[in-house]
Design an enzyme around this catalytic site. Structure first.
Site, PDB file in Angstrom:
ATOM      1  N   LYS A 163       0.726  -1.639  -0.088  1.00 12.96           N
ATOM      2  CA  LYS A 163       0.062  -0.184  -0.110  1.00 12.96           C
ATOM      3  C   LYS A 163       0.869   0.832   0.338  1.00 12.96           C
ATOM      4  O   LYS A 163      -0.191   2.472  -0.273  1.00 12.96           O
ATOM      5  CB  LYS A 163      -0.980  -0.072   0.996  1.00 12.96           C
ATOM      6  CG  LYS A 163      -2.260  -0.799   0.948  1.00 12.96           C
ATOM      7  CD  LYS A 163      -2.928  -1.030   2.300  1.00 12.96           C
ATOM      8  CE  LYS A 163      -3.973  -1.438   1.780  1.00 12.96           C
ATOM      9  NZ  LYS A 163      -5.507  -1.480   2.766  1.00 12.96           N
ATOM     10  N   ASP A 177      -9.971   3.021   2.511  1.00 17.62           N
ATOM     11  CA  ASP A 177     -10.430   2.825   3.252  1.00 17.62           C
ATOM     12  C   ASP A 177     -11.109   3.335   4.432  1.00 17.62           C
ATOM     13  O   ASP A 177     -11.841   2.889   4.668  1.00 17.62           O
ATOM     14  CB  ASP A 177      -8.617   1.874   3.537  1.00 17.62           C
ATOM     15  CG  ASP A 177      -8.012   0.595   3.666  1.00 17.62           C
ATOM     16  OD1 ASP A 177      -9.328  -0.409   2.527  1.00 17.62           O
ATOM     17  OD2 ASP A 177      -7.384   0.190   2.999  1.00 17.62           O
TER      18      ASP A 177
HETATM   19  P1  NAP Z   1      -1.775  -3.951  10.459  1.00 18.97           P
HETATM   20  O1  NAP Z   1      -0.580  -2.777   9.942  1.00 18.97           O
HETATM   21  O2  NAP Z   1      -0.701  -5.088  10.050  1.00 18.97           O
HETATM   22  O3  NAP Z   1      -1.789  -3.224  12.252  1.00 18.97           O
HETATM   23  C1  NAP Z   1      -2.522  -4.258  12.909  1.00 18.97           C
HETATM   24  C2  NAP Z   1      -2.932  -3.218  14.410  1.00 18.97           C
HETATM   25  O4  NAP Z   1      -3.122  -4.644  15.146  1.00 18.97           O
HETATM   26  C3  NAP Z   1      -1.196  -2.588  14.777  1.00 18.97           C
HETATM   27  O5  NAP Z   1      -1.435  -1.522  15.762  1.00 18.97           O
HETATM   28  C4  NAP Z   1      -1.046  -3.683  15.697  1.00 18.97           C
HETATM   29  O6  NAP Z   1       0.246  -3.133  16.670  1.00 18.97           O
HETATM   30  C5  NAP Z   1      -1.976  -4.491  16.426  1.00 18.97           C
HETATM   31  N1  NAP Z   1      -2.077  -5.160  16.961  1.00 18.97           N
HETATM   32  C6  NAP Z   1      -1.960  -6.232  16.296  1.00 18.97           C
HETATM   33  N2  NAP Z   1      -1.700  -7.856  17.201  1.00 18.97           N
HETATM   34  C7  NAP Z   1      -2.984  -7.124  18.146  1.00 18.97           C
HETATM   35  C8  NAP Z   1      -2.276  -7.797  19.281  1.00 18.97           C
HETATM   36  N3  NAP Z   1      -2.702  -9.033  19.582  1.00 18.97           N
HETATM   37  N4  NAP Z   1      -3.428  -6.909  20.610  1.00 18.97           N
HETATM   38  C9  NAP Z   1      -3.167  -5.298  20.805  1.00 18.97           C
HETATM   39  N5  NAP Z   1      -3.515  -5.071  19.257  1.00 18.97           N
HETATM   40  C10 NAP Z   1      -2.434  -5.808  17.931  1.00 18.97           C
HETATM   41  O7  NAP Z   1      -2.851  -4.703  10.346  1.00 18.97           O
HETATM   42  P2  NAP Z   1      -4.112  -3.399   8.992  1.00 18.97           P
HETATM   43  O8  NAP Z   1      -3.909  -3.327   7.892  1.00 18.97           O
HETATM   44  O9  NAP Z   1      -4.019  -1.897   9.866  1.00 18.97           O
HETATM   45  O10 NAP Z   1      -5.301  -4.304   9.594  1.00 18.97           O
HETATM   46  C11 NAP Z   1      -6.205  -4.621  11.081  1.00 18.97           C
HETATM   47  C12 NAP Z   1      -6.845  -5.545  10.880  1.00 18.97           C
HETATM   48  O11 NAP Z   1      -8.137  -4.378  10.616  1.00 18.97           O
HETATM   49  C13 NAP Z   1      -6.748  -6.967  10.375  1.00 18.97           C
HETATM   50  O12 NAP Z   1      -7.447  -7.645  11.150  1.00 18.97           O
HETATM   51  C14 NAP Z   1      -7.151  -6.758   8.749  1.00 18.97           C
HETATM   52  O13 NAP Z   1      -7.340  -8.015   8.517  1.00 18.97           O
HETATM   53  C15 NAP Z   1      -8.396  -6.062   9.635  1.00 18.97           C
HETATM   54  N6  NAP Z   1      -9.014  -4.995   8.138  1.00 18.97           N
HETATM   55  C16 NAP Z   1     -10.358  -5.008   7.831  1.00 18.97           C
HETATM   56  C17 NAP Z   1     -10.221  -4.301   6.475  1.00 18.97           C
HETATM   57  C18 NAP Z   1     -12.117  -4.425   6.605  1.00 18.97           C
HETATM   58  O14 NAP Z   1     -12.725  -3.512   4.997  1.00 18.97           O
HETATM   59  N7  NAP Z   1     -13.163  -4.685   6.916  1.00 18.97           N
HETATM   60  C19 NAP Z   1      -9.814  -3.159   5.910  1.00 18.97           C
HETATM   61  C20 NAP Z   1      -8.120  -3.225   6.510  1.00 18.97           C
HETATM   62  C21 NAP Z   1      -7.627  -3.860   7.369  1.00 18.97           C
HETATM   63  P3  NAP Z   1       1.554  -3.501  16.635  1.00 18.97           P
HETATM   64  O15 NAP Z   1       1.230  -1.578  16.227  1.00 18.97           O
HETATM   65  O16 NAP Z   1       1.972  -3.083  18.108  1.00 18.97           O
HETATM   66  O17 NAP Z   1       1.742  -4.391  16.020  1.00 18.97           O
END
Ligand code: NAP
Length: 287
Positions: free
Chosen positions: A70, A106
């Site tokens: 991205k 998003d």
């Molecule tokens: P990302 O960039 O990897 O960020 C993940 C975030 O979650 C970070 O802040 C991370 O903290 C935190 N995290 C991960 N594991 C954790 C845990 N066990 N406890 C507490 N915090 C935790 O991922 P992303 O792209 O933002 O996506 C996040 C989630 O949203 C995913 O599950 C994805 O599938 C979902 N999503 C959904 C949509 C939709 O359209 N519905 C769109 C995009 C994403 P750290 O910074 O400490 O690693």
């Protein structure tokens, strides 16, 4: 049916095998009788440049972009939208008469899903849990949409990531954002906000019994959105619904980010969001 006039689209990322985007978009193309085909492309980090050259050479109509490309894809684009420039990431590309234009849908997808459920962002006090790519896009869009107060919370290990996001929001939008450690999100914090948006993978399949917030501290006045969409009803949403909260699932955001992409690619005014939702929920729940 694919023929010599079929336009190509797709989502590229790594890994990509579980993406719901091909099913959702191809269903729309069939419904709207658009001669297009949408694929999932597994593009490892070292192959991004080659892929972008290939897509341009093959006259693609559009692309969605997901992890890990991205941010890195931005250097191959000619133009980026205001949202994509502010957020610093692109999830949608339009191949427009030789120009590659980047967008980020998003954050808007999240805000549209909230609005669809009757939750306006304007004037609200919002807490976002997570400081990753999705949280970043959502936080920019919430502030651009007129949120009254925004708090971003990340776990202690990467607290600096939330601090950096807060700094970025201040520099680019001139708005102050409160930053909290996840451990400090307690009942008092939840009592003082209107909307909770969960943007970490906690509770995602297969760890469906996990939730980032203990059920006992969720107040019933809260609107709770979980952007995790597999399962459709996460433990967080289940607990919040039992407390009497309005809940908004992650399929809403997924559908609306896709609907915004369809508007960008084809100037479709009203993408069939109901059909898109039914398609995705049907696949996720096996119905
Ligand atoms: P990302 O960039 O990897 O960020 C993940 C975030 O979650 C970070 O802040 C991370 O903290 C935190 N995290 C991960 N594991 C954790 C845990 N066990 N406890 C507490 N915090 C935790 O991922 P992303 O792209 O933002 O996506 C996040 C989630 O949203 C995913 O599950 C994805 O599938 C979902 N999503 C959904 C949509 C939709 O359209 N519905 C769109 C995009 C994403 P750290 O910074 O400490 O690693």
């Amino acid at each position: 049916m694919v023929d010599s006039e079929t336009r190509l689209l797709g989502v590229m990322g790594h890994p990509i095998r579980h993406s719901m985007s091909p099913l959702m978009h191809n269903t729309v193309f069939r419904k709207l009788k658009l001669n297009c085909a949408y694929f999932a492309f597994n593009v490892p980090e070292g192959k991004l440049r080659d892929f972008m050259k290939g897509a341009e050479a093959m006259d693609f109509a559009g692309l969605n972009v997901t992890i890990p490309h991205k941010v890195s894809v931005m250097k191959y684009l000619d133009e980026t939208s205001k949202e994509a420039s502010l957020i610093g990431a692109v999830n949608t590309i339009k191949f427009n008469k030789g120009k590659l234009q980047g967008y980020n849908t998003d954050g808007l997808g999240c805000v549209r899903a909230l609005e669809e459920s009757g939750v306006k962002v304007k004037g609200k006090r919002i807490l976002i849990i997570g400081a990753g790519g999705a949280a970043r896009a959502i936080s920019f869009q919430c502030l651009m949409g007129g949120a009254r107060e925004l708090t971003v919370s990340n776990r202690l290990e990467d607290y600096d990531r939330a601090v950096e996001l807060g700094r970025d929001l201040k520099v680019k939008l001139g708005k102050d954002v409160e930053i909290l450690r996840l451990d400090d999100v307690d009942k008092r914090v939840l009592d003082s906000i209107d909307v909770l948006i969960h943007a970490t993978p906690v509770g995602m399949h297969p760890k469906v019994n996990e939730s980032i917030i203990p059920a006992k501290i969720i107040p019933k006045h809260l609107a709770v959105m979980d952007i995790v969409y597999n399962p459709v009803e996460t433990k967080l949403l289940h607990d919040a619904a039992k407390k009497g909260c309005k809940t908004i699932d992650g399929v809403g955001m997924f559908v609306h980010q896709g609907a915004e992409a369809l508007k960008i690619w084809f100037n479709i005014k009203n993408p069939p969001v109901k059909l898109m939702r039914e398609t995705v929920v049907g696949k996720l729940t096996g119905v």
